[in-house]
Design a protein around this motif. Sequence first.
Motif, PDB file in Angstrom:
ATOM      1  N   UNK A   1       0.800  -1.235   0.000  1.00  0.00           N
ATOM      2  CA  UNK A   1       0.000   0.000   0.000  1.00  0.00           C
ATOM      3  C   UNK A   1       0.833   1.285   0.000  1.00  0.00           C
ATOM      4  N   UNK A   2       1.695   1.432  -0.988  1.00  0.00           N
ATOM      5  CA  UNK A   2       2.482   2.656  -1.094  1.00  0.00           C
ATOM      6  C   UNK A   2       3.668   2.746  -0.157  1.00  0.00           C
ATOM      7  N   UNK A   3       3.986   1.629   0.509  1.00  0.00           N
ATOM      8  CA  UNK A   3       5.138   1.596   1.411  1.00  0.00           C
ATOM      9  C   UNK A   3       6.015   0.403   1.065  1.00  0.00           C
ATOM     10  N   UNK A   4       7.278   0.524   1.414  1.00  0.00           N
ATOM     11  CA  UNK A   4       8.202  -0.595   1.279  1.00  0.00           C
ATOM     12  C   UNK A   4       8.836  -0.866   2.631  1.00  0.00           C
ATOM     13  N   UNK A   5       9.060  -2.148   2.904  1.00  0.00           N
ATOM     14  CA  UNK A   5       9.784  -2.572   4.097  1.00  0.00           C
ATOM     15  C   UNK A   5      11.164  -2.968   3.611  1.00  0.00           C
ATOM     16  N   UNK A   6      12.191  -2.285   4.110  1.00  0.00           N
ATOM     17  CA  UNK A   6      13.540  -2.488   3.605  1.00  0.00           C
ATOM     18  C   UNK A   6      14.479  -2.983   4.696  1.00  0.00           C
ATOM     19  N   UNK A   7      15.507  -3.711   4.248  1.00  0.00           N
ATOM     20  CA  UNK A   7      16.646  -4.004   5.108  1.00  0.00           C
ATOM     21  C   UNK A   7      17.774  -3.131   4.589  1.00  0.00           C
ATOM     22  N   UNK A   8      18.650  -2.694   5.503  1.00  0.00           N
ATOM     23  CA  UNK A   8      19.642  -1.697   5.108  1.00  0.00           C
ATOM     24  C   UNK A   8      20.785  -1.634   6.116  1.00  0.00           C
ATOM     25  N   UNK A   9      21.878  -1.106   5.652  1.00  0.00           N
ATOM     26  CA  UNK A   9      22.996  -0.760   6.528  1.00  0.00           C
ATOM     27  C   UNK A   9      23.184   0.747   6.462  1.00  0.00           C
ATOM     28  N   UNK A  10      23.642   1.301   7.563  1.00  0.00           N
ATOM     29  CA  UNK A  10      24.115   2.677   7.644  1.00  0.00           C
ATOM     30  C   UNK A  10      23.042   3.738   7.439  1.00  0.00           C
ATOM     31  N   UNK A  11      21.799   3.434   7.725  1.00  0.00           N
ATOM     32  CA  UNK A  11      20.735   4.426   7.571  1.00  0.00           C
ATOM     33  C   UNK A  11      20.948   5.626   8.496  1.00  0.00           C
ATOM     34  N   UNK A  12      21.561   5.386   9.657  1.00  0.00           N
ATOM     35  CA  UNK A  12      21.813   6.460  10.624  1.00  0.00           C
ATOM     36  C   UNK A  12      23.273   6.890  10.635  1.00  0.00           C
ATOM     37  N   UNK A  13      24.001   6.536   9.572  1.00  0.00           N
ATOM     38  CA  UNK A  13      25.421   6.885   9.420  1.00  0.00           C
ATOM     39  C   UNK A  13      26.282   6.319  10.546  1.00  0.00           C
ATOM     40  N   UNK A  14      25.889   5.111  11.013  1.00  0.00           N
ATOM     41  CA  UNK A  14      26.614   4.472  12.109  1.00  0.00           C
ATOM     42  C   UNK A  14      27.104   3.068  11.760  1.00  0.00           C
ATOM     43  N   UNK A  15      26.919   2.645  10.501  1.00  0.00           N
ATOM     44  CA  UNK A  15      27.382   1.338  10.068  1.00  0.00           C
ATOM     45  C   UNK A  15      26.583   0.163  10.593  1.00  0.00           C
ATOM     46  N   UNK A  16      25.382   0.411  11.092  1.00  0.00           N
ATOM     47  CA  UNK A  16      24.573  -0.657  11.673  1.00  0.00           C
ATOM     48  C   UNK A  16      23.472  -1.115  10.722  1.00  0.00           C
ATOM     49  N   UNK A  17      23.029  -2.356  10.930  1.00  0.00           N
ATOM     50  CA  UNK A  17      21.933  -2.941  10.169  1.00  0.00           C
ATOM     51  C   UNK A  17      20.599  -2.522  10.771  1.00  0.00           C
TER      52      UNK A  17
END
Length: 125
Positions: free
Chosen positions: A102-118
């Motif tokens: 519904x217009x959203x995506x659920x993502x996995x990611x690294x470094x979203x907060x600029x801290x190198x974390x998943x």
Amino acid sequence: DFNPDAYPYKNAGFSMSTAPGCVDDDGPDEWGYCTRQCVSYAAWAVKASGRSAPMYYGNAKEWVAKAYARGVEVSRTPQPGDIAISTSGTWGHAMYVEQVEAGRIYVSQYNASLDGRFSYQWRNY
């Protein structure tokens, strides 16, 4: 099945440097990115899901143009298994699409907060 915990660089070094000038034992990884950055994880996720990983595309902000230049299909309609790219900010951000709803995506990611974390995150598109 795809398992984000299998990312081979999860315990590698991390810095905010960009490849090829990685520092602090953070790469470059086998795709030409510094480890534990969003682009490294995104490239690994594509390979882990059985496809050819984008190599040496630079920071996430450059990925869409590099994909077009290499004839890679680019779509504004995300599907699970796609790489979602945000071009905002200095470097942009690359994410692996886990779910679409519904217009959203659920993502996995690294470094979203600029801290190198998943992390995982719901995002509007």
